[in-house]
Design a protein around this motif. Structure first.
Motif, mmCIF file in Angstrom:
data_model
loop_
_atom_site.group_PDB
_atom_site.id
_atom_site.type_symbol
_atom_site.label_atom_id
_atom_site.label_comp_id
_atom_site.label_asym_id
_atom_site.label_seq_id
_atom_site.Cartn_x
_atom_site.Cartn_y
_atom_site.Cartn_z
ATOM 1 N N LYS A 74 0.809 -1.230 0.000
ATOM 2 C CA LYS A 74 0.000 0.000 0.000
ATOM 3 C C LYS A 74 0.838 1.274 0.000
ATOM 4 O O LYS A 74 0.470 2.259 -0.630
ATOM 5 N N LEU A 75 1.943 1.280 0.750
ATOM 6 C CA LEU A 75 2.779 2.482 0.812
ATOM 7 C C LEU A 75 3.966 2.411 -0.135
ATOM 8 O O LEU A 75 4.799 3.310 -0.153
ATOM 9 N N HIS A 76 4.073 1.329 -0.899
ATOM 10 C CA HIS A 76 5.078 1.158 -1.948
ATOM 11 C C HIS A 76 6.507 1.295 -1.447
ATOM 12 O O HIS A 76 7.364 1.832 -2.145
ATOM 13 N N ILE A 140 -0.667 7.610 -4.035
ATOM 14 C CA ILE A 140 -1.233 7.434 -5.366
ATOM 15 C C ILE A 140 -1.121 5.959 -5.759
ATOM 16 O O ILE A 140 -0.125 5.306 -5.495
ATOM 17 N N GLU A 141 -2.170 5.447 -6.387
ATOM 18 C CA GLU A 141 -2.189 4.048 -6.807
ATOM 19 C C GLU A 141 -1.177 3.810 -7.925
ATOM 20 O O GLU A 141 -0.798 4.729 -8.651
ATOM 21 N N CYS A 142 -0.753 2.559 -8.056
ATOM 22 C CA CYS A 142 0.181 2.182 -9.100
ATOM 23 C C CYS A 142 -0.496 2.260 -10.469
ATOM 24 O O CYS A 142 -1.650 1.900 -10.621
ATOM 25 N N SER A 145 3.435 -0.643 -14.086
ATOM 26 C CA SER A 145 4.583 -1.022 -13.235
ATOM 27 C C SER A 145 5.143 0.175 -12.479
ATOM 28 O O SER A 145 6.098 0.049 -11.730
ATOM 29 N N LEU A 146 4.575 1.356 -12.683
ATOM 30 C CA LEU A 146 5.051 2.582 -12.022
ATOM 31 C C LEU A 146 4.296 2.768 -10.705
ATOM 32 O O LEU A 146 3.090 2.992 -10.695
ATOM 33 N N CYS A 147 5.024 2.637 -9.611
ATOM 34 C CA CYS A 147 4.428 2.815 -8.283
ATOM 35 C C CYS A 147 5.166 3.942 -7.564
ATOM 36 O O CYS A 147 6.265 3.745 -7.061
#
Length: 153
Positions: A74-76, A140-142, A145-147
């Protein structure tokens, strides 16, 4: 028997009677007066302390089992930083009782120390729940593949 002997005997009896009324271990109440045996101890605070400890342990193990997943998914966060943060959190949770013990023994007493730190723990739990629930506090959501990583705030 002389009158002095009678007075000393009466003083001794009064002293014994008074010493049986008080705890005798140097305990004082909130006003600094010796504590009466009848009004202290017993099981008055026990349900609060045991209930509080049960809830705290349930919350601790519930969070600790899911915290790495929350931080990474969730917090990447990267696995290394998430594991470091969880380890820091666990170490803090296990070392703060030492601070609490000093405060309880020297300043506030057991009941008020537990009440104060339970309040702080509850506020932290509420903050964690809000950060997981409120959309404004979520990163912000992924996108593919960009998170993007979460901000420190």
């Amino acid at each position: 028997m002389e009158s002095n002997d009678v007075e000393r005997l009466q003083d001794g009896l009064l002293q014994n009677e008074c010493s049986e009324m008080y705890t005798g271990d140097g305990s004082v109440d909130i006003n600094g007066n010796p504590v009466l045996k009848q009004t202290t101890g017993n099981w008055k605070a026990c349900p609060f302390i045991l209930g509080n400890e049960c809830c705290e342990r349930l919350a601790y193990y519930g969070i600790s089992s899911n915290l790495v997943t929350y931080l990474t998914k969730k917090l990447h966060q990267e696995n290394v930083s998430a594991a470091r943060n969880v380890t820091t959190w666990q170490g803090t949770c296990y070392l703060t009782p030492l601070v609490g013990a000093v405060i309880a023994d020297s300043y506030w007493g057991r009941y008020w120390t537990i009440a104060a730190f339970s309040t702080i723990y509850f506020i932290g739990m509420c903050t964690l729940t809000l950060s997981a629930s409120l959309p404004a506090l979520k990163p912000i959501e992924c996108v593919g593949s960009l998170c993007p990583s979460a901000t420190p705030a």
